[in-house]
Motif scaffolding. Sequence first.
Motif, short mmCIF file in Angstrom:
data_model
loop_
_atom_site.label_atom_id
_atom_site.label_comp_id
_atom_site.label_asym_id
_atom_site.label_seq_id
_atom_site.Cartn_x
_atom_site.Cartn_y
_atom_site.Cartn_z
N PHE A 19 0.63 -1.38 0.07
CA PHE A 19 0.22 0.39 0.14
C PHE A 19 0.63 1.52 0.05
CE2 PHE A 19 -2.53 3.75 2.04
CZ PHE A 19 -3.16 3.79 1.15
N GLN A 20 1.38 1.08 0.21
CA GLN A 20 2.95 2.34 1.25
C GLN A 20 3.54 2.70 -0.68
OE1 GLN A 20 5.43 2.40 3.90
NE2 GLN A 20 7.24 3.83 3.00
N ALA A 21 4.04 1.14 -1.29
CA ALA A 21 4.57 1.72 -2.62
C ALA A 21 3.53 1.86 -3.54
CB ALA A 21 5.09 0.37 -2.91
N PHE A 22 2.15 1.68 -3.63
CA PHE A 22 1.20 1.70 -4.50
C PHE A 22 0.72 3.72 -4.59
CE2 PHE A 22 -2.80 2.10 -5.85
CZ PHE A 22 -3.08 1.67 -6.93
N PHE A 23 0.62 3.86 -2.85
CA PHE A 23 0.20 5.32 -2.97
C PHE A 23 1.75 6.40 -3.10
CE2 PHE A 23 0.75 9.21 -0.10
CZ PHE A 23 -0.68 9.92 0.11
N THR A 24 2.95 6.22 -2.63
CA THR A 24 4.04 6.55 -3.29
C THR A 24 4.40 6.87 -4.66
OG1 THR A 24 5.16 6.04 -1.41
CG2 THR A 24 6.76 6.63 -3.18
N TYR A 25 4.14 5.92 -5.40
CA TYR A 25 4.13 5.64 -7.05
C TYR A 25 2.82 6.30 -7.56
CZ TYR A 25 8.71 3.84 -7.24
OH TYR A 25 9.81 3.15 -7.22
N GLY A 26 1.92 6.28 -7.01
CA GLY A 26 0.44 7.01 -7.38
C GLY A 26 0.79 8.56 -7.24
N LEU A 27 1.71 8.94 -6.13
CA LEU A 27 1.62 10.53 -6.63
C LEU A 27 1.98 10.49 -7.78
CD1 LEU A 27 1.87 11.32 -2.48
CD2 LEU A 27 0.35 11.67 -4.21
N GLY A 28 3.98 10.33 -7.68
CA GLY A 28 4.36 10.07 -8.86
C GLY A 28 3.40 10.01 -10.23
N ALA A 29 2.87 9.40 -9.74
CA ALA A 29 2.13 9.30 -11.57
C ALA A 29 0.94 10.30 -12.01
CB ALA A 29 1.16 7.51 -11.25
N LEU A 30 0.63 10.95 -10.66
CA LEU A 30 -0.03 12.45 -10.60
C LEU A 30 0.94 13.17 -11.02
CD1 LEU A 30 -2.87 13.23 -9.83
CD2 LEU A 30 -1.92 13.88 -7.57
N ILE A 31 1.78 13.50 -10.73
CA ILE A 31 3.03 14.47 -10.95
C ILE A 31 3.17 14.45 -12.42
CG2 ILE A 31 5.64 15.14 -10.57
CD1 ILE A 31 5.02 14.50 -7.41
N ALA A 32 3.62 12.80 -12.37
CA ALA A 32 4.13 12.65 -14.04
C ALA A 32 2.82 13.00 -14.63
CB ALA A 32 4.41 11.48 -14.67
N GLY A 33 1.19 12.83 -15.10
CA GLY A 33 0.48 13.39 -15.33
C GLY A 33 0.65 14.61 -15.58
N THR A 34 0.81 15.26 -14.78
CA THR A 34 1.03 17.20 -14.74
C THR A 34 1.73 17.81 -15.87
OG1 THR A 34 0.07 17.37 -12.59
CG2 THR A 34 0.95 18.75 -13.53
N ILE A 35 3.14 16.79 -15.29
CA ILE A 35 3.93 17.19 -16.32
C ILE A 35 3.98 16.84 -17.54
CG2 ILE A 35 6.45 16.68 -17.10
CD1 ILE A 35 6.76 15.99 -14.28
N PHE A 36 3.18 15.73 -17.99
CA PHE A 36 2.65 15.76 -19.45
C PHE A 36 1.64 16.69 -20.17
CE2 PHE A 36 3.93 11.08 -18.83
CZ PHE A 36 4.71 10.98 -18.93
N TYR A 37 0.42 17.23 -18.97
CA TYR A 37 -0.20 17.94 -19.31
C TYR A 37 -0.04 18.67 -20.18
CZ TYR A 37 -4.57 20.65 -19.26
OH TYR A 37 -5.66 21.67 -19.66
N PHE A 38 0.63 19.61 -18.83
CA PHE A 38 1.73 20.58 -19.10
C PHE A 38 2.56 21.03 -20.47
CE2 PHE A 38 -0.69 22.55 -14.71
CZ PHE A 38 -1.03 22.73 -15.43
N SER A 39 2.71 20.00 -20.60
CA SER A 39 3.70 19.73 -21.44
C SER A 39 3.53 19.38 -23.44
CB SER A 39 4.87 19.14 -20.97
OG SER A 39 5.15 17.11 -21.57
N ARG A 40 2.35 19.56 -23.83
CA ARG A 40 1.90 18.63 -24.82
C ARG A 40 1.69 19.80 -25.53
NH1 ARG A 40 -4.58 19.38 -23.91
NH2 ARG A 40 -4.37 21.28 -22.67
N SER A 41 1.88 19.32 -27.18
CA SER A 41 1.56 20.92 -27.77
C SER A 41 0.12 21.27 -28.08
CB SER A 41 2.50 20.14 -29.25
OG SER A 41 1.56 19.07 -29.29
N LYS A 42 0.21 22.82 -28.12
CA LYS A 42 -1.29 23.41 -28.34
C LYS A 42 -1.34 23.00 -30.20
CE LYS A 42 -1.93 24.65 -23.53
NZ LYS A 42 -0.91 23.77 -23.28
N ARG A 43 -2.41 22.78 -30.04
CA ARG A 43 -2.71 22.95 -32.33
C ARG A 43 -3.32 24.54 -31.94
NH1 ARG A 43 -2.74 17.67 -34.89
NH2 ARG A 43 -2.19 16.82 -33.56
#
Length: 85
Positions: A58-82
């Motif tokens: 559970f602790q590993a899942f929570f830690t990597y879940g927060l890491g995934a949330l941060i990575a998703g935020t990075i992907f969202y703000f770095s996507r190209s805008k058409r």
Amino acid sequence: MAQLIGASIVMTFTSILIGWIIKKRSDMSIFASRLIGLTVMMFVAPAIYFLTSDTPYFQAFFTYGLGALIAGTIFYFSRSKRQPS
């Protein structure tokens, strides 16, 4: 805090790699393929971390879940805008 930063870095770069492989094999956008890579890593990374350390799953899942949330935020703000034509 260091585990969270490490999880964010791992999730970001491995999701980019998996997303690049998916993008080469299919006709998806880069953003969608990275999110699929992030979803795959969300379930693989905690299991690997759990098996190689004495950390509860559970602790590993929570830690990597927060890491995934941060990575998703990075992907969202770095996507190209058409630009509309």
